[in-house]
Design an enzyme around this catalytic site. Sequence first.
Site, mmCIF file in Angstrom:
data_model
loop_
_atom_site.group_PDB
_atom_site.id
_atom_site.type_symbol
_atom_site.label_atom_id
_atom_site.label_comp_id
_atom_site.label_asym_id
_atom_site.label_seq_id
_atom_site.Cartn_x
_atom_site.Cartn_y
_atom_site.Cartn_z
ATOM 1 N N TYR A 22 -5.649 -1.219 -4.240
ATOM 2 C CA TYR A 22 -4.205 -1.273 -4.526
ATOM 3 C C TYR A 22 -3.962 -1.397 -6.034
ATOM 4 C CZ TYR A 22 0.673 -2.903 -4.111
ATOM 5 O OH TYR A 22 2.046 -3.056 -4.204
ATOM 6 N N THR B 249 8.379 -9.598 -3.243
ATOM 7 C CA THR B 249 9.744 -9.450 -2.738
ATOM 8 C C THR B 249 9.741 -9.678 -1.233
ATOM 9 O OG1 THR B 249 10.239 -7.895 -4.507
ATOM 10 C CG2 THR B 249 11.656 -7.791 -2.573
ATOM 11 N N VAL C 205 2.554 12.117 1.689
ATOM 12 C CA VAL C 205 2.609 12.628 0.310
ATOM 13 C C VAL C 205 1.241 12.684 -0.379
ATOM 14 C CG1 VAL C 205 5.037 12.018 -0.039
ATOM 15 C CG2 VAL C 205 3.257 10.391 -0.725
HETATM 16 P P1 NAD Z 1 6.143 -0.917 2.969
HETATM 17 O O1 NAD Z 1 4.764 -0.826 3.487
HETATM 18 O O2 NAD Z 1 7.189 -1.518 3.835
HETATM 19 O O3 NAD Z 1 6.679 0.492 2.503
HETATM 20 C C1 NAD Z 1 5.833 1.518 2.059
HETATM 21 C C2 NAD Z 1 6.273 2.808 2.729
HETATM 22 O O4 NAD Z 1 5.430 3.880 2.258
HETATM 23 C C3 NAD Z 1 6.127 2.775 4.251
HETATM 24 O O5 NAD Z 1 7.319 3.226 4.842
HETATM 25 C C4 NAD Z 1 4.966 3.723 4.527
HETATM 26 O O6 NAD Z 1 5.036 4.335 5.794
HETATM 27 C C5 NAD Z 1 5.114 4.705 3.367
HETATM 28 N N1 NAD Z 1 3.892 5.444 3.070
HETATM 29 C C6 NAD Z 1 2.642 4.946 2.898
HETATM 30 N N2 NAD Z 1 1.786 5.950 2.647
HETATM 31 C C7 NAD Z 1 2.511 7.096 2.659
HETATM 32 C C8 NAD Z 1 2.188 8.456 2.479
HETATM 33 N N3 NAD Z 1 0.955 8.853 2.212
HETATM 34 N N4 NAD Z 1 3.181 9.384 2.564
HETATM 35 C C9 NAD Z 1 4.451 9.010 2.824
HETATM 36 N N5 NAD Z 1 4.814 7.728 3.004
HETATM 37 C C10 NAD Z 1 3.850 6.780 2.923
HETATM 38 O O7 NAD Z 1 6.036 -1.721 1.584
HETATM 39 P P2 NAD Z 1 7.177 -2.255 0.614
HETATM 40 O O8 NAD Z 1 7.004 -3.706 0.480
HETATM 41 O O9 NAD Z 1 8.491 -1.694 1.003
HETATM 42 O O10 NAD Z 1 6.725 -1.601 -0.771
HETATM 43 C C11 NAD Z 1 7.342 -0.434 -1.268
HETATM 44 C C12 NAD Z 1 6.769 -0.105 -2.643
HETATM 45 O O11 NAD Z 1 7.027 -1.164 -3.560
HETATM 46 C C13 NAD Z 1 5.269 0.109 -2.624
HETATM 47 O O12 NAD Z 1 4.945 1.165 -3.497
HETATM 48 C C14 NAD Z 1 4.729 -1.185 -3.155
HETATM 49 O O13 NAD Z 1 3.498 -1.018 -3.781
HETATM 50 C C15 NAD Z 1 5.810 -1.606 -4.133
HETATM 51 N N6 NAD Z 1 5.820 -3.052 -4.311
HETATM 52 C C16 NAD Z 1 6.338 -3.866 -3.346
HETATM 53 C C17 NAD Z 1 6.285 -5.238 -3.521
HETATM 54 C C18 NAD Z 1 6.861 -6.181 -2.503
HETATM 55 O O14 NAD Z 1 6.741 -7.402 -2.678
HETATM 56 N N7 NAD Z 1 7.492 -5.720 -1.448
HETATM 57 C C19 NAD Z 1 5.705 -5.794 -4.681
HETATM 58 C C20 NAD Z 1 5.176 -4.919 -5.613
HETATM 59 C C21 NAD Z 1 5.251 -3.555 -5.431
#
Ligand code: NAD
Length: 345
Positions: A169, A199, A68
């Site tokens: 980030y 999380t 994306v």
């Molecule tokens: P994750 O890395 O498991 O998931 C992120 C997903 O985004 C992956 O599937 C990855 O392949 C995809 N991705 C990355 N760049 C991309 C691109 N250019 N085009 C398409 N897809 C792309 O991480 P997560 O823990 O599931 O986090 C999901 C979201 O929640 C993120 O935006 C993260 O910043 C936010 N978040 C998560 C947490 C947490 O504790 N898990 C905390 C704060 C924020």
Amino acid sequence: MPESPKSAKRPLRSLITGGAGFVGSHLCERLIAEGHEVICIDNLLTGRRENISQLIDHPRFVFIEHDVTRPIDVPQLRSRTDGRLNPGNHLDYVLHLASPASPKDYARHPIHTLKVGGLGTYHALGVAKAYQSAFLIASTSEVYGDPEINPQNEGYWGHVNPIGPRSCYDEAKRFAEAITMAYHRQHGVRVRIARIFNTYGERMRLDDGRVLPNFIPQALEGRPLTVYGDGRQTRSCCYVSDLVDGLYRLLVSNETGPINLGNPEEVTILELARKVIEQTGSSSTIVFEPLPVDDPMQRRPDITKAQTLLGWTPKVALTEGLAKAVSYFKDKLHETGASRPVAAH
Ligand code: NAD
Ligand code: UDP
């Protein structure tokens, strides 16, 4: 012209970026369970196909492998989804989760992290504008940086080092929030900003690098748990099912936010290591390693807004969530054959 969401009796349709990731895949499942048609876009940078393998044949689910940071081609999106989903141009919700999220992942991909928070958010907002969809952005407690107040409420502007190793980030997410609000103000896009706190749970990768995917396998394999710094820094860990419920409630609300989503049960990292050792019955020791640069010293969400505006409160206590996570990582180690003898109970 996109159809008005109210104009026809049909399933709600959601597009989710990052849907093959840890949180995203659980959210895809929730959307399907709520009756939505789901278009999942992911480039599999840190996500995995296996996270969505249970959905791939579902008649209301479509997966598109796409980065994306490149434009999301709206007409192409239409033609690629029409074969599978009910015809029509409508798109009710856009959820933008795509981004590396683990400090280890974004340290490996700092430029991509900035691009997906910047260009990726811009492209996802463009889709929401074109389809008159509501837009949800997965922001983060990292917008608060190394916070000077505890707990953190949404009125706090944060304390971020703009040039440190975490800035790719933190600043990407701050930009993402800013452009989300600009689309809201200038184009009237209905937006929801979720500030997600740490999380954990099922589908985190063994090599994720975040604290529990490190500690739990270390304990299960009888290796020392690697506490960074003196372990006095705090985090508040939310189980993934609670987070997904909060995200869904926010999505279908009319709240712009930002709204903190997290579990306020705050622990020091040293306490967390001890809890993991206790929960697994492991004989592992604890070793202290250098604290990463700019590692926030405290993190605890003030969730008053989520409680009052969304009626949301996390239900899974840390002990219960840890038990679920331990069971998941045990299976995972077994599956990958990476398991050395599990620590004696
Ligand atoms: P994750 O890395 O498991 O998931 C992120 C997903 O985004 C992956 O599937 C990855 O392949 C995809 N991705 C990355 N760049 C991309 C691109 N250019 N085009 C398409 N897809 C792309 O991480 P997560 O823990 O599931 O986090 C999901 C979201 O929640 C993120 O935006 C993260 O910043 C936010 N978040 C998560 C947490 C947490 O504790 N898990 C905390 C704060 C924020
Ligand atoms: N941490 C640790 N040992 C590890 C991994 C992480 O002590 O093996 C610490 C890290 O320094 C931080 C906290 O655990 O203080 C949470 O780190 P994580 O990478 O999970 O996420 P963060 O909250 O820093 O984004």
